[in-house]
Design a protein around this motif. Structure first.
Motif, PDB file in Angstrom:
ATOM      1  N   PRO A   1       0.786  -1.238   0.000  1.00  0.00           N
ATOM      2  CA  PRO A   1       0.000   0.000   0.000  1.00  0.00           C
ATOM      3  C   PRO A   1       0.817   1.286   0.000  1.00  0.00           C
ATOM      4  N   VAL A   2       2.022   1.259  -0.558  1.00  0.00           N
ATOM      5  CA  VAL A   2       2.884   2.450  -0.568  1.00  0.00           C
ATOM      6  C   VAL A   2       2.184   3.614  -1.267  1.00  0.00           C
ATOM      7  N   LYS A   3       2.226   4.777  -0.622  1.00  0.00           N
ATOM      8  CA  LYS A   3       1.615   5.991  -1.181  1.00  0.00           C
ATOM      9  C   LYS A   3       2.661   6.998  -1.651  1.00  0.00           C
ATOM     10  N   VAL A   4       3.827   6.991  -0.999  1.00  0.00           N
ATOM     11  CA  VAL A   4       4.872   7.965  -1.315  1.00  0.00           C
ATOM     12  C   VAL A   4       6.192   7.247  -1.553  1.00  0.00           C
ATOM     13  N   MET A   5       6.871   7.603  -2.649  1.00  0.00           N
ATOM     14  CA  MET A   5       8.200   7.061  -2.941  1.00  0.00           C
ATOM     15  C   MET A   5       9.198   8.194  -3.096  1.00  0.00           C
ATOM     16  N   GLU A   6      10.403   7.976  -2.560  1.00  0.00           N
ATOM     17  CA  GLU A   6      11.516   8.885  -2.765  1.00  0.00           C
ATOM     18  C   GLU A   6      12.671   8.062  -3.329  1.00  0.00           C
ATOM     19  N   ILE A   7      13.196   8.502  -4.465  1.00  0.00           N
ATOM     20  CA  ILE A   7      14.289   7.780  -5.120  1.00  0.00           C
ATOM     21  C   ILE A   7      15.494   8.704  -5.207  1.00  0.00           C
ATOM     22  N   TYR A   8      16.628   8.249  -4.669  1.00  0.00           N
ATOM     23  CA  TYR A   8      17.845   9.049  -4.660  1.00  0.00           C
ATOM     24  C   TYR A   8      18.925   8.403  -5.541  1.00  0.00           C
ATOM     25  N   GLY A   9      19.847   9.223  -6.007  1.00  0.00           N
ATOM     26  CA  GLY A   9      20.951   8.697  -6.811  1.00  0.00           C
ATOM     27  C   GLY A   9      20.595   8.456  -8.260  1.00  0.00           C
ATOM     28  N   PHE A  10      19.546   9.085  -8.763  1.00  0.00           N
ATOM     29  CA  PHE A  10      19.107   8.907 -10.147  1.00  0.00           C
ATOM     30  C   PHE A  10      20.144   9.485 -11.113  1.00  0.00           C
ATOM     31  N   GLN A  11      20.512   8.691 -12.147  1.00  0.00           N
ATOM     32  CA  GLN A  11      21.557   9.104 -13.085  1.00  0.00           C
ATOM     33  C   GLN A  11      21.048   9.322 -14.505  1.00  0.00           C
ATOM     34  N   GLY A  12      19.766   9.085 -14.738  1.00  0.00           N
ATOM     35  CA  GLY A  12      19.197   9.364 -16.041  1.00  0.00           C
ATOM     36  C   GLY A  12      19.335   8.262 -17.064  1.00  0.00           C
ATOM     37  N   THR A  13      19.570   7.022 -16.625  1.00  0.00           N
ATOM     38  CA  THR A  13      19.707   5.915 -17.567  1.00  0.00           C
ATOM     39  C   THR A  13      18.330   5.364 -17.945  1.00  0.00           C
ATOM     40  N   MET A  14      18.265   4.730 -19.096  1.00  0.00           N
ATOM     41  CA  MET A  14      17.008   4.145 -19.545  1.00  0.00           C
ATOM     42  C   MET A  14      16.567   2.996 -18.634  1.00  0.00           C
ATOM     43  N   LYS A  15      17.525   2.310 -18.054  1.00  0.00           N
ATOM     44  CA  LYS A  15      17.186   1.233 -17.133  1.00  0.00           C
ATOM     45  C   LYS A  15      16.470   1.781 -15.904  1.00  0.00           C
ATOM     46  N   GLU A  16      16.951   2.908 -15.407  1.00  0.00           N
ATOM     47  CA  GLU A  16      16.293   3.540 -14.262  1.00  0.00           C
ATOM     48  C   GLU A  16      14.895   4.028 -14.639  1.00  0.00           C
ATOM     49  N   MET A  17      14.778   4.574 -15.850  1.00  0.00           N
ATOM     50  CA  MET A  17      13.476   5.052 -16.310  1.00  0.00           C
ATOM     51  C   MET A  17      12.470   3.900 -16.386  1.00  0.00           C
ATOM     52  N   ALA A  18      12.955   2.743 -16.833  1.00  0.00           N
ATOM     53  CA  ALA A  18      12.078   1.570 -16.912  1.00  0.00           C
ATOM     54  C   ALA A  18      11.637   1.120 -15.518  1.00  0.00           C
ATOM     55  N   MET A  19      12.551   1.218 -14.544  1.00  0.00           N
ATOM     56  CA  MET A  19      12.209   0.852 -13.173  1.00  0.00           C
ATOM     57  C   MET A  19      11.142   1.785 -12.611  1.00  0.00           C
ATOM     58  N   ILE A  20      11.298   3.085 -12.876  1.00  0.00           N
ATOM     59  CA  ILE A  20      10.313   4.053 -12.396  1.00  0.00           C
ATOM     60  C   ILE A  20       8.942   3.766 -13.001  1.00  0.00           C
ATOM     61  N   GLN A  21       8.915   3.477 -14.302  1.00  0.00           N
ATOM     62  CA  GLN A  21       7.652   3.135 -14.960  1.00  0.00           C
ATOM     63  C   GLN A  21       7.042   1.881 -14.347  1.00  0.00           C
ATOM     64  N   HIS A  22       7.891   0.933 -14.003  1.00  0.00           N
ATOM     65  CA  HIS A  22       7.459  -0.311 -13.360  1.00  0.00           C
ATOM     66  C   HIS A  22       6.745  -0.002 -12.042  1.00  0.00           C
ATOM     67  N   PHE A  23       7.336   0.865 -11.236  1.00  0.00           N
ATOM     68  CA  PHE A  23       6.718   1.247  -9.966  1.00  0.00           C
ATOM     69  C   PHE A  23       5.371   1.938 -10.195  1.00  0.00           C
ATOM     70  N   LEU A  24       5.330   2.824 -11.166  1.00  0.00           N
ATOM     71  CA  LEU A  24       4.093   3.551 -11.457  1.00  0.00           C
ATOM     72  C   LEU A  24       2.988   2.611 -11.936  1.00  0.00           C
ATOM     73  N   ASP A  25       3.378   1.579 -12.655  1.00  0.00           N
ATOM     74  CA  ASP A  25       2.400   0.628 -13.197  1.00  0.00           C
ATOM     75  C   ASP A  25       1.802  -0.282 -12.133  1.00  0.00           C
ATOM     76  N   TYR A  26       2.607  -0.638 -11.105  1.00  0.00           N
ATOM     77  CA  TYR A  26       2.176  -1.721 -10.225  1.00  0.00           C
ATOM     78  C   TYR A  26       1.914  -1.339  -8.774  1.00  0.00           C
ATOM     79  N   PHE A  27       2.393  -0.181  -8.291  1.00  0.00           N
ATOM     80  CA  PHE A  27       2.004   0.249  -6.951  1.00  0.00           C
ATOM     81  C   PHE A  27       0.598   0.856  -7.047  1.00  0.00           C
ATOM     82  N   PRO A  28      -0.431   0.182  -6.543  1.00  0.00           N
ATOM     83  CA  PRO A  28      -1.804   0.640  -6.773  1.00  0.00           C
ATOM     84  C   PRO A  28      -2.188   1.912  -6.024  1.00  0.00           C
TER      85      PRO A  28
END
Length: 252
Positions: A180-207
């Motif tokens: 039931p996570v409502k808030v996420m904080e992500i640190y150390g972001f470097q702008g890679t496509m792999k990181e972008m895919a991970m962020i999209q993954h979180f947005l898709d599946y954290f309801p």
């Protein structure tokens, strides 16, 4: 002073005397040790008796793997264990169940199990460490509201589970859908496509996710220093906000 040179009774006495004053709210413990884990100082159960303690931090050199006896920390809200050896069964049964007010738990290089009352969790990640414990951890935090991740980059293995988007799985994202996570904080972001895919993954599946703040890494190696890459990343973040119910912010 190394842990194997420590007078155990004296150290425990110092800690107990401080706690016995009845006004201590924050306690931070660490002992300098060598490379041998057997040098860790076994903390006395008496150090877990304090009716005023709100924050307890224990670092390398402290061993609570054999904690037993009476634990009295009724007001403890924050517990930090950094490179501290623990016994999973005793850790869960004797320690966590005895902390009725616990709200924040930070574990660094520590194995963990179930946490019914936890509402805030911070995780440090790195290229040399896998995420194999993440699925079970998120599945067993039924009241988790805030998730902080420092570093999306991790060592990819077959045991990473469905928390990441690195390897395709039929049950993709299942652990996230149960959290039931409502808030996420992500640190150390470097702008890679792999990181972008991970962020999209979180947005898709954290309801229940409503807010996400992504903090860019400040060093010369980050791809965000390239103007074209930076423009592309900003465009993708705009799309995140357009097609997601979650508010996503990139902080540079």
């Amino acid at each position: 002073m190394c842990a194997n040179d420590v007078d155990t009774d004296r150290v425990d006495g110092w800690i107990s005397n401080v706690l016995a004053r009845g006004s201590v709210s924050d306690l931070d413990l660490a002992i300098a040790i060598g490379s041998d884990e057997e040098d860790n100082h076994q903390l006395s159960p008496k150090c877990f008796e304090c009716t005023t303690l709100v924050s307890l931090k224990m670092h390398r050199g402290i061993d609570i793997s054999l904690v037993s006896g009476r634990i009295l920390l009724p007001l403890l809200k924050t517990l930090v264990l950094d490179s501290v050896p623990v016994c999973p069964n005793e850790f869960e049964i004797l320690l966590l169940h005895a902390l009725p007010s616990l709200q924040e738990l930070l574990l660094v290089y520590v194995m963990w199990k179930v946490f019914d009352n936890l509402n805030s969790l911070a995780i440090w990640s790195g290229g040399d460490r896998g995420w194999q414990a993440m699925p079970a951890l998120l599945r067993n935090c039924p009241n988790l509201e805030t998730l902080v991740i420092k570093g999306l980059v991790h060592r990819v293995t077959d045991k990473c589970g469905d928390v990441c988007d690195c390897i395709y799985r039929e049950d993709k994202g299942l652990s996230l859908t149960l959290c039931p996570v409502k808030v996420m904080e992500i640190y150390g972001f470097q702008g890679t496509m792999k990181e972008m895919a991970m962020i999209q993954h979180f947005l898709d599946y954290f309801p229940s996710l409503k807010e996400m703040e992504v903090y860019a890494e400040e060093n010369s190696t980050t791809q965000l220093r390239d103007r074209e890459v930076s423009k592309l990343v900003l465009r993708i973040f705009q799309l995140y906000n357009k097609f997601s119910s979650c508010s996503v912010q990139l902080c540079i």
